[in-house]
Design an enzyme around this catalytic site. Structure first.
Site, PDB file in Angstrom:
ATOM      1  N   HIS A   1       8.259   3.175   8.971  1.00  5.33           N
ATOM      2  CA  HIS A   1       8.028   2.307  10.125  1.00  5.33           C
ATOM      3  C   HIS A   1       6.787   2.802  10.877  1.00  5.33           C
ATOM      4  O   HIS A   1       6.646   4.009  11.098  1.00  5.33           O
ATOM      5  CB  HIS A   1       9.257   2.342  11.040  1.00  5.33           C
ATOM      6  CG  HIS A   1       9.116   1.460  12.234  1.00  5.33           C
ATOM      7  ND1 HIS A   1       9.222   0.087  12.158  1.00  5.33           N
ATOM      8  CD2 HIS A   1       8.836   1.749  13.538  1.00  5.33           C
ATOM      9  CE1 HIS A   1       9.034  -0.428  13.358  1.00  5.33           C
ATOM     10  NE2 HIS A   1       8.796   0.546  14.209  1.00  5.33           N
TER      11      HIS A   1
ATOM     12  N   ASN B   1      13.250   4.144   4.848  1.00  7.02           N
ATOM     13  CA  ASN B   1      12.306   3.125   5.298  1.00  7.02           C
ATOM     14  C   ASN B   1      11.115   3.832   5.947  1.00  7.02           C
ATOM     15  O   ASN B   1      11.246   4.954   6.442  1.00  7.02           O
ATOM     16  CB  ASN B   1      12.982   2.220   6.327  1.00  7.02           C
ATOM     17  CG  ASN B   1      12.052   1.127   6.835  1.00  7.02           C
ATOM     18  OD1 ASN B   1      11.313   0.514   6.060  1.00  7.02           O
ATOM     19  ND2 ASN B   1      12.074   0.872   8.142  1.00  7.02           N
TER      20      ASN B   1
ATOM     21  N   SER C   1       0.831  -1.214   0.000  1.00  9.91           N
ATOM     22  CA  SER C   1       0.000   0.000   0.000  1.00  9.91           C
ATOM     23  C   SER C   1       0.866   1.266   0.000  1.00  9.91           C
ATOM     24  O   SER C   1       0.475   2.290  -0.570  1.00  9.91           O
ATOM     25  CB  SER C   1      -0.978   0.000   1.181  1.00  9.91           C
ATOM     26  OG  SER C   1      -0.314   0.191   2.400  1.00  9.91           O
TER      27      SER C   1
ATOM     28  N   ASP D   1      15.766   0.151  12.174  1.00  6.02           N
ATOM     29  CA  ASP D   1      14.868   1.254  12.584  1.00  6.02           C
ATOM     30  C   ASP D   1      15.589   2.334  13.398  1.00  6.02           C
ATOM     31  O   ASP D   1      14.991   2.976  14.261  1.00  6.02           O
ATOM     32  CB  ASP D   1      13.665   0.713  13.395  1.00  6.02           C
ATOM     33  CG  ASP D   1      12.823  -0.272  12.596  1.00  6.02           C
ATOM     34  OD1 ASP D   1      12.765  -0.128  11.366  1.00  6.02           O
ATOM     35  OD2 ASP D   1      12.236  -1.182  13.202  1.00  6.02           O
TER      36      ASP D   1
ATOM     37  N   THR E   1      20.181   2.904   8.246  1.00  2.00           N
ATOM     38  CA  THR E   1      21.558   2.665   8.663  1.00  2.00           C
ATOM     39  C   THR E   1      21.649   1.207   9.088  1.00  2.00           C
ATOM     40  O   THR E   1      20.668   0.463   8.983  1.00  2.00           O
ATOM     41  CB  THR E   1      21.940   3.600   9.826  1.00  2.00           C
ATOM     42  OG1 THR E   1      20.961   3.444  10.856  1.00  2.00           O
ATOM     43  CG2 THR E   1      21.991   5.060   9.388  1.00  2.00           C
TER      44      THR E   1
ATOM     45  N   MET F   1      10.422  -7.057   4.273  1.00  7.38           N
ATOM     46  CA  MET F   1      10.565  -7.802   5.523  1.00  7.38           C
ATOM     47  C   MET F   1      11.881  -8.571   5.597  1.00  7.38           C
ATOM     48  O   MET F   1      11.921  -9.716   6.014  1.00  7.38           O
ATOM     49  CB  MET F   1       9.370  -8.763   5.687  1.00  7.38           C
ATOM     50  CG  MET F   1       8.033  -8.061   5.759  1.00  7.38           C
ATOM     51  SD  MET F   1       7.952  -6.828   7.085  1.00  7.38           S
ATOM     52  CE  MET F   1       7.831  -7.920   8.490  1.00  7.38           C
TER      53      MET F   1
ATOM     54  N   GLN G   1      -1.587   7.781   7.541  1.00 12.46           N
ATOM     55  CA  GLN G   1      -0.525   8.788   7.689  1.00 12.46           C
ATOM     56  C   GLN G   1       0.728   8.377   6.915  1.00 12.46           C
ATOM     57  O   GLN G   1       1.409   9.221   6.333  1.00 12.46           O
ATOM     58  CB  GLN G   1      -0.180   8.995   9.173  1.00 12.46           C
ATOM     59  CG  GLN G   1      -1.345   9.459  10.016  1.00 12.46           C
ATOM     60  CD  GLN G   1      -1.924  10.774   9.509  1.00 12.46           C
ATOM     61  OE1 GLN G   1      -1.180  11.687   9.159  1.00 12.46           O
ATOM     62  NE2 GLN G   1      -3.239  10.863   9.453  1.00 12.46           N
TER      63      GLN G   1
HETATM   64  C1  GRF Z   1       3.690  -0.630   6.848  1.00 13.76           C
HETATM   65  O1  GRF Z   1       2.968  -0.545   8.043  1.00 13.76           O
HETATM   66  C2  GRF Z   1       5.075  -0.100   7.036  1.00 13.76           C
HETATM   67  O2  GRF Z   1       5.155   0.930   7.960  1.00 13.76           O
HETATM   68  C3  GRF Z   1       5.824  -1.303   7.560  1.00 13.76           C
HETATM   69  O3  GRF Z   1       5.286  -2.388   6.872  1.00 13.76           O
HETATM   70  C4  GRF Z   1       3.954  -2.072   6.452  1.00 13.76           C
HETATM   71  C5  GRF Z   1       3.926  -2.254   4.975  1.00 13.76           C
HETATM   72  O4  GRF Z   1       2.651  -2.070   4.433  1.00 13.76           O
HETATM   73  N1  GRF Z   1       7.237  -1.158   7.373  1.00 13.76           N
HETATM   74  P1  GRF Z   1       2.454  -1.995   2.863  1.00 13.76           P
HETATM   75  O5  GRF Z   1       3.089  -3.269   2.270  1.00 13.76           O
HETATM   76  O6  GRF Z   1       3.137  -0.767   2.352  1.00 13.76           O
HETATM   77  O7  GRF Z   1       0.981  -1.965   2.662  1.00 13.76           O
END
Ligand code: GRF
Length: 224
Positions: free
Chosen positions: A120, A118, A20, A156, A152, A101, A184
């Site tokens: 988070h 990234n 997303s 996170d 880095t 991931m 957000q």
């Molecule tokens: C999001 O919540 C992002 O912050 C985290 O992993 C999730 C990924 O969601 N790192 P999407 O694949 O972008 O929908």
């Protein structure tokens, strides 16, 4: 002296799942809000919905299989070497981790120092890692949110570029909170990419300072 670029910033997005955030960035680019071009979407998961989203928009969607490296003591580094080659082949200038991931190693971090971001779903440095919405609720936090940061070596831990905060409601579950945080995320990630594209992010130690934008139409002198 900073110069205004006339070509679009070449971006690669690394994904593993639903994508997303990738979609939000694609939409922002297509709407002309972000002056960037996604030159590759790369996944370590073949079935990632994010790859399908990329294809739907005519973007190069690549699955890079981690399996050949499994079991090796340097499996993560070896995998990142392959990713790096792909990124270099595509002349990538900025790498975006968007629900990717897999922990990236120094192979990528060094090659894209201050050029890899990234997103988070917590207000870092609170709650790095996984299941962070649940942890924020259980801790009794009144605010939650999301963070875009440079990547880095520490997970996170990189310099924070943008954050957005929202209240945690009494009846929030990890899922309802995650949904509101995600809204957000979809706003601040494209914004961070555009700030980078405009050359407005200046890193001083751990701090990322956002330089003022140039008024529309102001001329820029290129260095000769
Ligand atoms: C999001 O919540 C992002 O912050 C985290 O992993 C999730 C990924 O969601 N790192 P999407 O694949 O972008 O929908």
């Amino acid at each position: 002296m900073s110069t205004k670029r006339t070509d679009a910033l070449r971006v690669a997005v690394l994904v593993s799942g639903r994508g997303s955030n990738l979609q939000a960035i694609i939409d922002a680019i297509e709407a002309g809000m972000v002056q960037a071009k996604i030159v590759a979407v790369i996944s370590n998961k073949k079935e990632a919905l994010a790859l399908e989203r990329a294809r739907r928009h005519g973007l190069s969607a690549l699955f890079v299989d981690p399996k050949p490296y499994a079991g090796r003591p340097d499996s993560r580094e070896a995998y990142d070497h392959e990713l790096l080659e792909v990124l270099l082949q595509h002349n990538v200038e900025l790498v975006l981790l968007a629900g990717y991931m897999k922990i990236v190693t120094n192979i990528l971090v060094d090659a894209f120092s201050n050029r890899m971001m990234n997103i988070h779903p917590s207000l870092l440095p609170s709650f790095p890692g996984l299941d962070v919405q649940k942890k924020a609720i259980e801790w009794g936090c009144k605010l939650a949110g999301c963070t875009v940061h440079f990547v880095t070596e520490g997970v996170d831990e990189g310099p924070i570029i943008l954050q957005a905060a929202i209240p945690i409601l009494d009846d929030d579950t990890p899922d309802t909170l995650a949904d509101r945080i995600l809204e957000q995320e979809h706003k601040i990630y494209p914004r961070a990419v555009q700030l980078f594209a405009e050359g407005r992010l200046r890193i001083e130690d751990r701090r990322v300072l956002i330089e003022a934008g140039r008024p529309e139409g102001e001329s820029v002198i290129s260095p000769s």
